[in-house]
Design an enzyme around this catalytic site. Structure first.
Site, PDB file in Angstrom:
ATOM      1  N   HIS A 111       0.858  -1.190   0.000  1.00 49.71           N
ATOM      2  CA  HIS A 111       0.000   0.000   0.000  1.00 49.71           C
ATOM      3  C   HIS A 111       0.886   1.230   0.000  1.00 49.71           C
ATOM      4  O   HIS A 111       1.638   1.459   0.955  1.00 49.71           O
ATOM      5  CB  HIS A 111      -0.907   0.037   1.235  1.00 49.71           C
ATOM      6  N   CYS A 125       9.002   0.194  14.998  1.00 47.13           N
ATOM      7  CA  CYS A 125       9.816  -0.952  14.569  1.00 47.13           C
ATOM      8  C   CYS A 125      10.612  -0.706  13.290  1.00 47.13           C
ATOM      9  O   CYS A 125      11.840  -0.772  13.307  1.00 47.13           O
ATOM     10  CB  CYS A 125       8.925  -2.170  14.383  1.00 47.13           C
TER      11      CYS A 125
HETATM   12  C1  UGA Z   1       5.885  -4.215  12.242  1.00 43.42           C
HETATM   13  C2  UGA Z   1       5.799  -5.588  11.548  1.00 43.42           C
HETATM   14  O1  UGA Z   1       4.701  -5.595  10.613  1.00 43.42           O
HETATM   15  C3  UGA Z   1       5.594  -6.698  12.562  1.00 43.42           C
HETATM   16  O2  UGA Z   1       5.634  -7.963  11.913  1.00 43.42           O
HETATM   17  C4  UGA Z   1       6.732  -6.630  13.585  1.00 43.42           C
HETATM   18  O3  UGA Z   1       6.612  -7.621  14.588  1.00 43.42           O
HETATM   19  C5  UGA Z   1       6.725  -5.271  14.239  1.00 43.42           C
HETATM   20  O4  UGA Z   1       6.919  -4.272  13.224  1.00 43.42           O
HETATM   21  C6  UGA Z   1       7.863  -5.254  15.247  1.00 43.42           C
HETATM   22  O5  UGA Z   1       9.036  -5.362  14.846  1.00 43.42           O
HETATM   23  O6  UGA Z   1       7.592  -5.252  16.452  1.00 43.42           O
HETATM   24  P1  UGA Z   1       4.100  -2.432  13.171  1.00 43.42           P
HETATM   25  O7  UGA Z   1       5.254  -1.476  13.203  1.00 43.42           O
HETATM   26  O8  UGA Z   1       3.226  -2.551  14.359  1.00 43.42           O
HETATM   27  O9  UGA Z   1       4.635  -3.934  12.853  1.00 43.42           O
HETATM   28  O10 UGA Z   1       3.147  -1.983  11.989  1.00 43.42           O
HETATM   29  P2  UGA Z   1       2.936  -2.343  10.437  1.00 43.42           P
HETATM   30  O11 UGA Z   1       1.528  -2.730  10.243  1.00 43.42           O
HETATM   31  O12 UGA Z   1       3.974  -3.253   9.932  1.00 43.42           O
HETATM   32  O13 UGA Z   1       3.125  -0.895   9.782  1.00 43.42           O
HETATM   33  C7  UGA Z   1       4.377  -0.221   9.823  1.00 43.42           C
HETATM   34  C8  UGA Z   1       4.341   1.017   8.978  1.00 43.42           C
HETATM   35  O14 UGA Z   1       4.311   0.693   7.583  1.00 43.42           O
HETATM   36  C9  UGA Z   1       3.120   1.921   9.201  1.00 43.42           C
HETATM   37  O15 UGA Z   1       3.544   3.263   9.196  1.00 43.42           O
HETATM   38  C10 UGA Z   1       2.224   1.620   8.016  1.00 43.42           C
HETATM   39  O16 UGA Z   1       1.370   2.687   7.678  1.00 43.42           O
HETATM   40  C11 UGA Z   1       3.263   1.376   6.943  1.00 43.42           C
HETATM   41  N1  UGA Z   1       2.754   0.545   5.835  1.00 43.42           N
HETATM   42  C12 UGA Z   1       2.462  -0.768   6.049  1.00 43.42           C
HETATM   43  C13 UGA Z   1       2.605   1.108   4.574  1.00 43.42           C
HETATM   44  O17 UGA Z   1       2.875   2.315   4.357  1.00 43.42           O
HETATM   45  N2  UGA Z   1       2.176   0.314   3.553  1.00 43.42           N
HETATM   46  C14 UGA Z   1       1.892  -1.002   3.736  1.00 43.42           C
HETATM   47  O18 UGA Z   1       1.512  -1.670   2.753  1.00 43.42           O
HETATM   48  C15 UGA Z   1       2.023  -1.554   5.014  1.00 43.42           C
END
Ligand code: UGA
Length: 438
Positions: free
Chosen positions: A254, A263
């Site tokens: 996305h 993280c």
């Molecule tokens: C992330 C990982 O997804 C987990 O698997 C991991 O355990 C965790 O870090 C950690 O190391 O503790 P998290 O940071 O909670 O989890 O959130 P995500 O859902 O991964 O999103 C991270 C960032 O990426 C957000 O800013 C989100 O908006 C962005 N993102 C995510 C995008 O811009 N596009 C995407 O398709 C997915």
């Protein structure tokens, strides 16, 4: 199994509670008396859907306890998990391991029987070796072993991620650690979650590699979004077109304002520091970080471009402040550089977030906070959607337009269609979709 969990932050509290829910006896220990008092009174220190109910249920059944007394927590424990914070160390980008090592030292002096010490915190390669060294040096009971068991849960979906993991990773150097961890996770692999045993160092590095790879997918699709805008293509269709290829996978494609949170930003930096320490180039991860930093800083330009290049005296409504929905976490949120730049340019910003206000206020003091989403539209020249909270997905666009002075909707998460926005009389600019370029 009896488990002690040191640290009641995000990972510790969710993991401890879920282990208790599997039927283990868990004691969570934290130095912060206020946090423990709160937990004992049923108050959660973090905002995570479903956590309060699960904590209550397991406390009521006598399987989950909270204390500040490490000695009481580790009494009779089979495993002691370390889930204290490993933030970026001020000044140099390395993971700060001082909380981990302090906990290990105290543990060595407290234990009266051998246990498996397990790192759940994200720790750089070699931390397990150092923990083993400290335990020995500080006189921990003979037979105490050290394993790595990184966590892959996402904020906002943490309980379901914990209970339905794609895999469970255990890095261990001895049979006892493997046996104890296999027993702890037995309820999950009965559900077919693969339990992967590796060496301790491999496990530690795998956690960083996983986060770096996911961050790379995001930076990749964000750069593709820029190209889509330039050539008149649609990044969402492109993401679907590549994501349906199993070798690529549809998730984490996305496009948006750049990744934030506690993280990806921290772990990619720490991985680069490890590479530097071992004198190994990591050009891809380094570029992922650079692309993301540049992107976050550039988001305000989208707003100022839409408003004719001058923000002075303009009024901007911001929807969403947290780094993603279903959390109150503001760490490295894209909203911060965006709003700071808008304010520095002379704009008046009004923002709304369903749960992030308390965390946001100290970080973004120079703005007005609204109590309802539609209030940010009052008198606004532009509206910017920064976080894709569900409650922003079906706003009455006509009502928003009627409240506004101007007519720009800048949708950094692509949750609206241009046609719907235009029907409501708004000018629409998304991310990586035709007509979104400056
Ligand atoms: C992330 C990982 O997804 C987990 O698997 C991991 O355990 C965790 O870090 C950690 O190391 O503790 P998290 O940071 O909670 O989890 O959130 P995500 O859902 O991964 O999103 C991270 C960032 O990426 C957000 O800013 C989100 O908006 C962005 N993102 C995510 C995008 O811009 N596009 C995407 O398709 C997915």
């Amino acid at each position: 199994m009896r488990i002690a969990m040191i640290g009641t932050g995000y990972v510790g509290l969710v993991s401890g509670t879920c282990f208790a829910d599997f039927g283990h006896h868990v004691t969570c220990v934290d130095k912060d008396q206020g946090k423990i008092d709160g937990l004992l009174a049923g108050r959660m220190p973090i905002w995570e859907p479903g956590l309060d109910a699960l904590v209550k249920q397991n406390v009521d059944r006598g399987r989950l306890e909270f204390t500040t007394d490490l000695g009481a927590a580790v009494k009779g424990a089979d495993a002691v998990f370390i889930a204290v914070g490993t933030p970026t160390r001020r000044g140099d980008g390395h993971a700060d391991l001082s909380y981990v090592y302090a906990a290990v030292k105290e543990l060595a002096h407290t234990l009266d029987h051998p246990v498996v010490v397990v790192t759940k915190s994200t720790v750089p390669v070699g931390t397990g070796d150092e923990i083993a060294r400290i335990l020995k040096e500080e006189g921990a009971p003979e037979g105490t072993t050290v394993a790595s068991n990184p966590e892959f849960l996402r904020e906002g979906a943490a309980i379901s991620d914990f209970k339905h993991p794609d895999r469970i990773l255990v890095g261990a150097e001895d049979e006892r650690s493997r046996e104890v961890l296999a027993e702890i996770y037995r309820p999950l692999f009965l559900n077919k979650a693969p339990l992967l045993f590796t060496s301790r160092r491999t496990s530690e590095l795998t956690k960083y590699a996983a986060n770096a790879f996911l961050a790379m997918k995001i930076s990749f699709i964000n750069e593709m979004a820029d190209l889509c805008e330039a050539v008149g293509a649609d990044v969402q269709e492109l993401a679907r077109g590549i994501g349906l290829d199993n070798r690529i996978g549809a998730k984490f494609l996305h496009a948006g304002p750049g990744y934030g949170g506690s993280c990806f930003p921290k772990d990619t930096l720490a991985l680069l520091k490890t590479a530097e320490q071992y004198d190994v180039q990591q050009r891809i991860v380094s570029m992922v970080v650079e692309v993301n930093d540049t992107r976050k800083k550039a988001m305000a330009d989208r707003v100022s471009d839409a408003l004719g290049g001058d923000l002075a005296g303009k009024s901007v409504g911001v929807l969403g402040l947290t780094f993603k929905p279903n959390t109150d976490d503001m760490r490295d949120a894209p909203s911060i550089p965006l709003i700071e730049k808008l304010v520095a340019g002379g704009a008046k910003v009004t923002a709304y977030d369903p749960v992030g206000r308390e965390q946001a206020e100290p970080l973004l003091p120079a703005i007005t906070y609204a109590d309802k989403p539609e209030q940010v539209a009052d008198g606004a020249d532009a509206l910017v959607i920064v976080t894709e909270w569900d409650e922003f997905r079906a706003l009455d666009l006509k009502d928003l337009k009627a409240r506004m002075k101007g007519d720009w909707l800048i949708d950094l998460r692509n949750i609206y269609d241009r046609a719907d926005a235009e029907r409501a009389g708004l000018h629409y600019r998304g991310i990586g979709r035709p007509g979104s370029q400056a």
